[in-house]
Design an enzyme around this catalytic site. Structure first.
Site, short mmCIF file in Angstrom:
data_model
loop_
_atom_site.label_atom_id
_atom_site.label_comp_id
_atom_site.label_asym_id
_atom_site.label_seq_id
_atom_site.Cartn_x
_atom_site.Cartn_y
_atom_site.Cartn_z
N ASN A 210 150.99 69.27 66.44
CA ASN A 210 150.35 70.60 66.48
C ASN A 210 150.67 71.35 65.20
O ASN A 210 151.35 70.82 64.31
CB ASN A 210 150.83 71.37 67.72
CG ASN A 210 152.34 71.48 67.74
OD1 ASN A 210 152.94 72.08 66.86
ND2 ASN A 210 152.97 70.87 68.73
N ASP A 279 152.73 68.53 74.64
CA ASP A 279 152.67 68.43 76.10
C ASP A 279 152.21 67.03 76.54
O ASP A 279 152.42 66.64 77.68
CB ASP A 279 151.69 69.45 76.67
CG ASP A 279 152.26 70.86 76.57
OD1 ASP A 279 153.47 71.01 76.77
OD2 ASP A 279 151.49 71.80 76.28
N PHE A 325 159.68 80.58 74.46
CA PHE A 325 158.52 81.16 73.79
C PHE A 325 157.29 80.80 74.61
O PHE A 325 157.29 79.80 75.31
CB PHE A 325 158.37 80.59 72.37
CG PHE A 325 159.12 81.38 71.34
CD1 PHE A 325 160.50 81.30 71.27
CD2 PHE A 325 158.46 82.22 70.45
CE1 PHE A 325 161.21 82.03 70.34
CE2 PHE A 325 159.15 82.95 69.51
CZ PHE A 325 160.52 82.87 69.45
N LYS A 343 160.04 78.75 84.68
CA LYS A 343 161.04 77.99 83.91
C LYS A 343 162.44 78.61 84.03
O LYS A 343 163.36 78.22 83.34
CB LYS A 343 160.60 77.88 82.44
CG LYS A 343 159.22 77.22 82.28
CD LYS A 343 158.93 76.75 80.87
CE LYS A 343 157.48 76.31 80.72
NZ LYS A 343 157.24 75.44 79.58
#
Ligand code: CTP
Length: 402
Positions: A210, A279, A325, A343
């Protein structure tokens, strides 16, 4: 805000050829907002003219204790007492010896002896002089007196010999100076930070990744060290230099990052997951480069493990503060809220990645913080300043947990 904004710094320049490099230091600190006053020894002003430092700092240069026009300007005693920092660079063996023994026979030595601010010394000399046990003993005496030494670099000297004694590189000196000027509110904290992208190999030549540059995570690591923390950075591939004083472990894939983070997390007080972890990864990685003619044009993917989620599950056992983040392009607050809860985070920094100046690769950022106190929109500013604002919130959470 610039790094040296509002800081009063007195620079003492002594008689070394490295004085010309310190002209650059003075120029940078001045441009970054510091009010720099320079004091030169007689030998120092033979290497670089006082006028150079006066022009670069915008302040008169003091050279002589008994010069009438200089003593009218500002008392040198006052100078060392009102400053935030007194930096002697370059510091010769002679000046170091004088200071170690409290000899105050010139303007600079008198100012140092009377100073009430922190004193930093950047030695620069021939390696024989630096390694001489007398100089080493003098340096130890100065350290015992609470002075900070900016270690010289190793390399070739003006006299063509090689060894330790070259004036420190600015990048390292700057970090030590900033550390001295910064409140050490994170002393004793062991902070684990992840940064950068991960790469998921398709074959030996290709990967999925990414746009993350790692700049936000590296800014967090650099500023946390500056504030006194012990920082371990686990980083995916980036082109960035490891920040001064940071321990770095390099990884490539999400799987490698997972293994390193889970191993390191048991020993820290704070974890900040700034990395943009892939991911998905290819279900199969070809061991040989896939040839055009053999390509199937359909990529089978599988999900990687969510490292942050795993850390959230382990949090209570290891008792760390967990910060994540959220990289979002729409419904920012809603998505951030969901990630904070799912999370098990103490704080989340929600990042709009759809803007050129707030997302991947940019030098600036604008994040919204979310914790049990609700949402706080931080201003659009440099990634370094954003890092400081995030650390302010972490520092406040740590203080309230005591
Ligand atoms: N993260 C992680 N491991 C992953 C994916 C993400 O640790 N496999 C962490 C990131 O480091 C970040 C946080 O989870 O701190 C949120 O990452 P983000 O990409 O915004 O969200 P995802 O959880 O991946 O969810 P989605 O892509 O659906 O928004």
């Amino acid at each position: 805000m610039s790094r040296f904004s509002g800081k009063k710094i007195v620079v003492g320049v002594t008689g070394s050829i490295a004085a010309f490099k310190v002209a650059g230091w003075v120029s940078t600190m001045t441009k970054e907002g510091a009010d720099v006053s320079v004091i030169m020894t007689a030998a120092g002003s033979r290497f670089v003219a006082p006028l150079t430092f006066a022009a670069l700092s915008g302040n008169p240069v003091l050279t002589d204790m008994f010069k009438a026009e200089e003593s009218h300007a500002i008392s040198h005693i006052e100078l060392g007492q009102k400053a935030d920092l007194l930096l002697i660079a370059p510091a010769t063996a002679n000046t170091i010896a004088k200071l170690a023994h409290g000899i105050a026979d010139d303007l600079l030595a008198t100012t140092v002896l009377a100073a009430s601010c922190p004193v930093m010394i950047a030695p620069a000399m021939n390696s024989g002089m630096f390694e001489n046990p007398i100089t080493q003993r003098n340096i130890r005496l100065l350290m015992d007196a609470g002075y900070t030494i900016i270690d010289p670099a190793y390399g070739q000297m003006a006299c063509k010999t090689e060894g330790p004694g070259r004036l420190a590189e600015w990048e390292n000196a700057e970090e030590k100076i900033l550390q001295n000027l910064t409140t050490q509110d994170l002393t004793g904290q062991k902070i684990l930070i992840t940064a950068g992208p991960t790469r998921e190999a398709l074959d030996p030549a290709r990967f999925l990744s990414n746009r993350s540059s790692g700049k936000m995570g590296y800014a967090l690591a650099r500023t946390a060290v500056r504030r006194g923390a012990d920082v371990h950075l686990i980083s995916g591939p980036t082109t960035l230099l490891t920040p001064y004083g940071v321990k770095k472990t390099s990884v490539v894939s999400a799987e490698e990052m997972y293994a390193q983070v889970v191993q390191a997390c048991t020993d820290c007080t704070v974890i900040i997951k700034a990395a943009a972890v892939s991911d998905f990864r290819p279900q199969n990685t070809a061991t040989q480069k896939v040839k055009k003619d053999d390509a199937e044009f359909v990529l089978q993917l599988e999900q990687t493990d969510d490292i942050l989620k795993k850390l959230g599950e382990m949090k209570e056992k290891h008792n760390y503060l967990l910060v994540g983040f959220a990289a979002e392009s729409c419904n920012l607050r809603e998505a951030g809220e969901k990630k904070l809860k799912n999370k098990n985070l103490d704080l989340i920094a929600i990042n709009d990645i759809s803007n050129n100046n707030t997302g991947f690769e940019a030098n600036t950022n604008q994040v919204t913080l979310l914790d049990s106190d609700g949402f706080t929109d931080l201003p659009l500013t440099s990634k370094e300043e954003t890092a400081n604002l995030i650390l302010d919130r972490i520092s406040a959470q740590l203080a309230s947990a005591v």
